[in-house]
Enzyme design. Structure first.
Site, PDB file in Angstrom:
ATOM      1  N   ASP A  13       1.122  -1.436  -0.506  1.00 60.61           N
ATOM      2  CA  ASP A  13       0.201   0.069  -0.226  1.00 60.61           C
ATOM      3  C   ASP A  13       1.129   1.400   0.007  1.00 60.61           C
ATOM      4  O   ASP A  13       0.369   2.202   0.975  1.00 60.61           O
ATOM      5  CB  ASP A  13      -0.403   0.586   1.514  1.00 60.61           C
ATOM      6  CG  ASP A  13      -1.500  -1.103   1.249  1.00 60.61           C
ATOM      7  OD1 ASP A  13      -2.121  -1.620   0.058  1.00 60.61           O
ATOM      8  OD2 ASP A  13      -2.247  -1.783   2.658  1.00 60.61           O
ATOM      9  N   LYS A  16       2.897   2.002  -5.106  1.00 52.63           N
ATOM     10  CA  LYS A  16       2.761   1.280  -6.334  1.00 52.63           C
ATOM     11  C   LYS A  16       2.155   1.703  -7.819  1.00 52.63           C
ATOM     12  O   LYS A  16       2.602   2.027  -8.792  1.00 52.63           O
ATOM     13  CB  LYS A  16       2.783  -0.024  -5.739  1.00 52.63           C
ATOM     14  CG  LYS A  16       4.484  -0.885  -5.584  1.00 52.63           C
ATOM     15  CD  LYS A  16       4.194  -1.809  -4.886  1.00 52.63           C
ATOM     16  CE  LYS A  16       3.147  -2.207  -4.429  1.00 52.63           C
ATOM     17  NZ  LYS A  16       2.444  -2.225  -2.642  1.00 52.63           N
ATOM     18  N   ASN A  38      -5.999 -10.297  -4.151  1.00 52.29           N
ATOM     19  CA  ASN A  38      -5.766  -9.497  -2.749  1.00 52.29           C
ATOM     20  C   ASN A  38      -5.579  -7.847  -2.942  1.00 52.29           C
ATOM     21  O   ASN A  38      -4.912  -7.197  -2.108  1.00 52.29           O
ATOM     22  CB  ASN A  38      -4.965 -10.187  -1.826  1.00 52.29           C
ATOM     23  CG  ASN A  38      -3.731 -10.931  -2.344  1.00 52.29           C
ATOM     24  OD1 ASN A  38      -3.107 -10.561  -3.173  1.00 52.29           O
ATOM     25  ND2 ASN A  38      -3.411 -11.277  -0.777  1.00 52.29           N
ATOM     26  N   GLY A  40      -4.285  -4.329  -3.978  1.00 54.16           N
ATOM     27  CA  GLY A  40      -5.499  -2.736  -3.865  1.00 54.16           C
ATOM     28  C   GLY A  40      -4.426  -1.645  -4.802  1.00 54.16           C
ATOM     29  O   GLY A  40      -4.308  -1.143  -4.041  1.00 54.16           O
ATOM     30  N   HIS A  41      -4.057  -1.496  -5.652  1.00 55.30           N
ATOM     31  CA  HIS A  41      -3.784  -0.458  -6.417  1.00 55.30           C
ATOM     32  C   HIS A  41      -5.047   0.434  -6.440  1.00 55.30           C
ATOM     33  O   HIS A  41      -5.772   0.311  -8.025  1.00 55.30           O
ATOM     34  CB  HIS A  41      -2.683  -0.917  -7.163  1.00 55.30           C
ATOM     35  CG  HIS A  41      -1.683  -2.032  -7.488  1.00 55.30           C
ATOM     36  ND1 HIS A  41      -0.718  -2.460  -8.162  1.00 55.30           N
ATOM     37  CD2 HIS A  41      -1.670  -2.361  -6.239  1.00 55.30           C
ATOM     38  CE1 HIS A  41      -0.701  -3.362  -7.081  1.00 55.30           C
ATOM     39  NE2 HIS A  41       0.086  -3.427  -6.227  1.00 55.30           N
ATOM     40  N   GLY A 303     -11.574  -2.374   2.632  1.00 49.46           N
ATOM     41  CA  GLY A 303     -12.213  -1.419   3.859  1.00 49.46           C
ATOM     42  C   GLY A 303     -11.663  -1.747   4.997  1.00 49.46           C
ATOM     43  O   GLY A 303     -11.987  -0.673   5.425  1.00 49.46           O
ATOM     44  N   LEU A 333       3.284  12.395   0.412  1.00 50.00           N
ATOM     45  CA  LEU A 333       4.116  13.793   1.462  1.00 50.00           C
ATOM     46  C   LEU A 333       3.282  14.469   2.028  1.00 50.00           C
ATOM     47  O   LEU A 333       3.210  15.063   3.425  1.00 50.00           O
ATOM     48  CB  LEU A 333       5.739  14.198   0.909  1.00 50.00           C
ATOM     49  CG  LEU A 333       6.110  15.297   1.892  1.00 50.00           C
ATOM     50  CD1 LEU A 333       7.040  14.193   3.318  1.00 50.00           C
ATOM     51  CD2 LEU A 333       7.247  15.778   0.828  1.00 50.00           C
ATOM     52  N   GLY A 415       0.430  13.748  -3.741  1.00 45.97           N
ATOM     53  CA  GLY A 415      -1.001  13.720  -3.833  1.00 45.97           C
ATOM     54  C   GLY A 415      -1.513  12.699  -4.715  1.00 45.97           C
ATOM     55  O   GLY A 415      -0.355  12.091  -5.609  1.00 45.97           O
TER      56      GLY A 415
HETATM   57  P1  GDP Z   1       0.027   0.392  -3.625  1.00 43.11           P
HETATM   58  O1  GDP Z   1      -1.038  -0.660  -3.612  1.00 43.11           O
HETATM   59  O2  GDP Z   1       1.244   0.127  -3.412  1.00 43.11           O
HETATM   60  O3  GDP Z   1      -0.632   0.773  -4.497  1.00 43.11           O
HETATM   61  O4  GDP Z   1      -0.995   1.670  -2.707  1.00 43.11           O
HETATM   62  P2  GDP Z   1      -2.621   1.859  -2.915  1.00 43.11           P
HETATM   63  O5  GDP Z   1      -3.132   1.621  -3.810  1.00 43.11           O
HETATM   64  O6  GDP Z   1      -2.879   0.734  -2.179  1.00 43.11           O
HETATM   65  O7  GDP Z   1      -2.756   2.788  -1.224  1.00 43.11           O
HETATM   66  C1  GDP Z   1      -1.953   4.141  -1.593  1.00 43.11           C
HETATM   67  C2  GDP Z   1      -3.384   4.667  -1.458  1.00 43.11           C
HETATM   68  O8  GDP Z   1      -2.423   6.507  -1.245  1.00 43.11           O
HETATM   69  C3  GDP Z   1      -4.253   5.291  -2.678  1.00 43.11           C
HETATM   70  O9  GDP Z   1      -5.339   5.842  -2.330  1.00 43.11           O
HETATM   71  C4  GDP Z   1      -3.477   6.365  -3.849  1.00 43.11           C
HETATM   72  O10 GDP Z   1      -4.664   7.109  -4.585  1.00 43.11           O
HETATM   73  C5  GDP Z   1      -2.709   7.147  -2.891  1.00 43.11           C
HETATM   74  N1  GDP Z   1      -1.938   8.289  -2.666  1.00 43.11           N
HETATM   75  C6  GDP Z   1      -0.814   7.587  -3.852  1.00 43.11           C
HETATM   76  N2  GDP Z   1       0.027   8.402  -3.302  1.00 43.11           N
HETATM   77  C7  GDP Z   1      -0.347   9.884  -2.956  1.00 43.11           C
HETATM   78  C8  GDP Z   1      -0.074  10.597  -2.347  1.00 43.11           C
HETATM   79  O11 GDP Z   1       1.525  11.269  -2.971  1.00 43.11           O
HETATM   80  N3  GDP Z   1      -0.779  11.143  -2.075  1.00 43.11           N
HETATM   81  C9  GDP Z   1      -1.803  10.975  -1.210  1.00 43.11           C
HETATM   82  N4  GDP Z   1      -2.824  11.740  -0.422  1.00 43.11           N
HETATM   83  N5  GDP Z   1      -2.269   9.652  -1.884  1.00 43.11           N
HETATM   84  C10 GDP Z   1      -1.614   9.341  -2.613  1.00 43.11           C
END
Ligand code: GDP
Length: 424
Positions: A13, A16, A38, A40-41, A303, A333, A415
């Site tokens: 999470d 990526k 499983n 959740g990107h 969730g 950040l 963001g």
């Molecule tokens: P992944 O499984 O590694 O792809 O990560 P997830 O998608 O599970 O979790 C990352 C969450 O952080 C997602 O809801 C993204 O939209 C959000 N996100 C990613 N980069 C940023 C960031 O720089 N700032 C904020 N506020 N949200 C971010």
């Protein structure tokens, strides 16, 4: 040819999917090389907001071929649902931009059942599984007790293979778990339904990748979860059941001859973790609630509220080493902007000693975090797009992490949107 892997440095999470979505503009092929549905990107781009579970995050880019490699747990049912959902949001998914390796093994209906049955048997000692059947699937794959996707192309041979497996699997279901057995008719119905839907996407992706390599196409390898959940290098047994490290990417993708030129390790500006297991720098109570809310730390698949805490330098440095990262993307950040002082877990206390080395898993539960504080920046940074425009305190935080983990931070994300990124 320039290949790149995008991998998680921590517990997963990290963001990526967001980085793959950004970086695919420079790549021809994106391959998921391990894990299953499983994941959740979350990806936010001009087409909308998407939660991807099995589909590679390059699916939104025109001209990019997305591959599910032989290392993934191919859950036809959840893949089909995901294809439907993403397509309903206006994304075209066809056998031209999505290919499934004929050597990917199939996650069968009983794998999900067994995941739930085993977690129930473990009661308060459960692993915190997402109950998608991943652990039973990989156990069966390594016992050679499942079938490969390519077998869906040969129904007669498939039926006889499934009959053999059924006899064995029903013993476990009925005798170990007291659960209902499966019949061959049920399995063949499942094949006729979901197997048929996925069939058009199945091909010899190894041959496709070798051809792409010969044509100097650029390949991006996409991981699920992070180094600390890697089966061999993570916090065993609270790991996933596959290898999330970049070194496995060529094997799990179907291109064992690939050399990976760049490994982009994704690190979150604080820590989060889903499920059970030791999480040394964990926060509790109000402090945790505030960070969880600020970062919207709830699992994309389940969730579930994620466990949260400050960045963990000890675990992150270890993750960087396991991944052999050549570049780091520091994400979220912006989430830390509300804090006056930014906490950093700099070392662990283990018994009477302090250490900056990540302990052996059996000792991890006894480790205590040693936390130091850096100045906060006290303003919203989500609109910042250049390094120079970041407040000095935020730059110092990034530079500190960079020095401590021993790897260049080339990307700072502020963001979830595609363009909310600072390139250094
Ligand atoms: P992944 O499984 O590694 O792809 O990560 P997830 O998608 O599970 O979790 C990352 C969450 O952080 C997602 O809801 C993204 O939209 C959000 N996100 C990613 N980069 C940023 C960031 O720089 N700032 C904020 N506020 N949200 C971010």
């Amino acid at each position: 040819m320039s290949n790149c892997a995008i991998v998680g440095i921590n517990w997963g999470d990290e963001g990526k999917g967001r980085m793959v979505d950004l970086i695919t503009q420079d790549y021809d092929v994106v391959v998921r090389y391990q894990g299953g549905g499983n994941a959740g990107h979350t990806v936010v781009n001009e087409k909308g907001k998407f939660a991807l579970h099995l589909l590679p995050s390059g699916i939104f880019r025109d001209g990019v071929v997305n591959i599910l490699g032989n290392g993934v747990a191919l859950d036809c049912e959840s893949l089909w649902k995901e294809i439907q959902e993403v397509a309903a949001q206006g994304v075209s998914i066809t056998p031209d931009n999505l290919m499934v390796s004929d050597r990917a093994s199939l996650l069968l209906p009983w794998h999900r059942d067994l995941d739930g049955l085993e977690e129930a048997r473990l009661k308060d000692k459960k692993y915190g599984s997402t109950k998608q059947g991943i652990a039973p699937f990989y156990s069966d794959k390594f016992q050679k007790k499942t079938v490969m996707a390519g077998e869906l192309l040969y129904p007669r041979q498939l039926r006889s293979h499934l009959e053999d497996l059924l006899e064995w699997k029903n013993l476990t279901l009925t005798k170990v778990y007291n659960a209902a057995p499966y019949t061959i008719e049920q399995l063949m119905d499942w094949v006729a339904d979901y197997g048929e839907k996925i069939r058009p996407f199945i091909r010899d992706t190894g041959a496709f990748l070798r051809q792409a390599q010969a044509e100097n196409k650029r390949v991006l390898f996409e991981a699920q979860l992070g180094a600390l959940r890697d089966l061999d290098y993570g916090i065993y047994p609270y790991t996933t059941s596959s290898n999330a490290v970049a070194a496995y990417a060529p094997v799990g993708s179907g291109l064992p001859s690939a050399r990976i030129d760049e490994v982009i390790g994704v690190v979150k500006a604080y820590s989060s973790c889903v499920g059970e297991g030791p999480f040394t720098c964990e926060w509790f109570g109000e402090e945790a609630d505030r960070l969880r809310e600020a970062g919207n730390e709830y699992g994309a698949k389940t969730g579930r509220p994620r466990r949260v805490g400050p960045i963990d330098i000890v675990a992150t440095r270890y993750g960087v080493q396991c991944q052999a990262a050549t570049n780091i993307a520091l994400t979220k950040l912006d989430v830390l902007s509300y804090l006056d002082k930014i906490p950093v877990c700099v070392r662990y206390e283990l018994g009477s000693q302090q250490t900056d080395r990540f302990p052996f898993p059996a000792l991890l539960a006894e480790a205590k975090p040693v936390v130091e504080y850096m100045d906060g920046w006290g303003c919203d940074i989500s609109g910042v797009r250049t390094w120079e425009d970041l407040p000095e305190a935020a730059r110092k935080y990034v530079e500190y992490i960079e020095k401590e983990i021993g790897c260049r931070i080339g990307y700072v994300s502020v963001g979830p949107e595609r363009d909310a990124i600072i390139l250094r």
